[in-house]
Design an enzyme around this catalytic site. Structure first.
Site, PDB file in Angstrom:
ATOM      1  N   ASP A 188       0.852  -1.190   0.000  1.00  0.00           N
ATOM      2  CA  ASP A 188       0.000   0.000   0.000  1.00  0.00           C
ATOM      3  C   ASP A 188       0.887   1.240   0.000  1.00  0.00           C
ATOM      4  O   ASP A 188       1.349   1.696   1.037  1.00  0.00           O
ATOM      5  CB  ASP A 188      -0.914   0.008   1.222  1.00  0.00           C
ATOM      6  N   HIS A 193       0.474   7.894   3.908  1.00  0.00           N
ATOM      7  CA  HIS A 193       1.176   7.218   4.991  1.00  0.00           C
ATOM      8  C   HIS A 193       2.679   7.503   5.003  1.00  0.00           C
ATOM      9  O   HIS A 193       3.400   6.925   5.819  1.00  0.00           O
ATOM     10  CB  HIS A 193       0.923   5.716   4.886  1.00  0.00           C
ATOM     11  N   ILE A 208      -0.367   9.083   8.624  1.00  0.00           N
ATOM     12  CA  ILE A 208      -1.035   8.174   9.555  1.00  0.00           C
ATOM     13  C   ILE A 208      -0.683   6.721   9.223  1.00  0.00           C
ATOM     14  O   ILE A 208      -0.239   6.410   8.125  1.00  0.00           O
ATOM     15  CB  ILE A 208      -2.567   8.358   9.517  1.00  0.00           C
ATOM     16  N   GLY A 211      -4.770   1.769   7.844  1.00  0.00           N
ATOM     17  CA  GLY A 211      -5.832   1.102   8.574  1.00  0.00           C
ATOM     18  C   GLY A 211      -5.612  -0.402   8.657  1.00  0.00           C
ATOM     19  O   GLY A 211      -5.871  -1.027   9.695  1.00  0.00           O
TER      20      GLY A 211
END
Length: 285
Positions: A188, A193, A208, A211
């Site tokens: 990903d 990120h 961040i 998830g």
């Protein structure tokens, strides 16, 4: 018309192959926090050393992940991927995940929900081994902002609430300040990120944690804290992404044993904010 439900639901599946080996599994485990506190502990080395390597059930989101980003490859789906959020994730395990394999992913649009200002697109991906036997099945529920209004039903949501009383087990899992940079190597590469400028444009102070990295952190906390490290006992795992983790924060996973399975909540220790909700882990028969 961005979404044509008749075309999308009748679209033929998208089929792709994926191969992984022990290095890919170890990299994933590093990306969900294995070995942070006690890297040479024998229990942690089972996630990080190729001898007697075991595989977290949540690794099963990695082989079919590209299906989520190939949504516009389905007839009847034409959406702005910059407006997409990952709403929920469910994985059903048909057998333990091997440390290395070549698999076939068969992706289809399993459901469409019209939320007015947004659409929820359920992408189901069945993953099978080379001999055709089922390994795991994922459902990626994608929240596509600005894509509602296509005339579909809003659908219903299943709520999983923890029972009254204190949890049976609480596990605190620290994350590394650079954990998102590790996890992104599992596939990903969303700049949210990694790139501070991109993260600020998206409304976050800093990049961040993915998830699905948080999803794995919580899975590991339950496997280690409740199931004595036995990855083979997990039959299914589903959760809604309820908030964000900033790399370096600690995820607090609380688990209640119920007749339906293990009901789980996850929050950040530092801010007390939710990470996962509607979270249930079921056991194999």
């Amino acid at each position: 018309m961005p979404i044509d439900p008749i075309l999308a639901l009748a679209a033929p599946p998208i089929v792709s192959d994926h191969t992984w080996d022990a290095d890919d599994v170890i990299l994933y485990h590093l990306g969900v926090g294995a070995g942070i506190e006690t890297p040479t502990d024998p229990a942690e080395l089972e996630y990080l050393f190729e001898v007697n390597l075991k595989v977290l059930p949540s690794f099963g989101v990695i082989p079919p992940f590209s299906a989520m980003w190939s949504l516009n490859g389905f007839p009847g789906i034409d959406i702005n991927m910059m407006m997409v959020l990952h709403g929920e994730q469910e994985i059903r395990l048909h057998r333990p995940i091997p440390p290395e394999a070549t698999v076939t992913n068969t992706a289809r649009i399993a459901g469409l929900r019209d939320k007015g200002k947004a659409a929820v697109i359920d992408v189901e991906v069945e993953t099978t081994l080379a001999d055709g036997s089922p390994l795991f099945t994922n459902t990626f529920s994608i929240f596509a902002r600005g894509e509602g209004g296509f005339g579909g039903e809003p659908g219903t949501s299943t709520t999983v609430e923890p029972p009254a009383g204190d949890p049976d087990v609480v596990v605190a899992s620290p994350t590394l300040p650079h954990q998102a940079l590790i996890y992104r190597l599992s596939g990903d590469k969303n700049p949210l990120h990694a790139d501070p400028t991109f993260a600020r444009l998206a409304g976050f102070e800093t990049p961040i944690l993915h998830g699905l990295s948080s999803f794995g952190v919580v899975c590991k906390a339950v496997v280690d804290g409740v199931l004595d490290g036995d990855v083979t006992r997990v039959g299914g795992y589903r959760a809604r992404f309820a908030g964000v983790v900033y790399p370096g924060e600690t995820v607090v996973t609380s688990t209640w044993r119920t007749d339906a399975g293990l009901v789980v909540t996850a929050t950040t220790a530092e801010r007390g904010e939710p990470v996962l909700a509607n979270c249930l882990i079921t056991m194999k028969d």
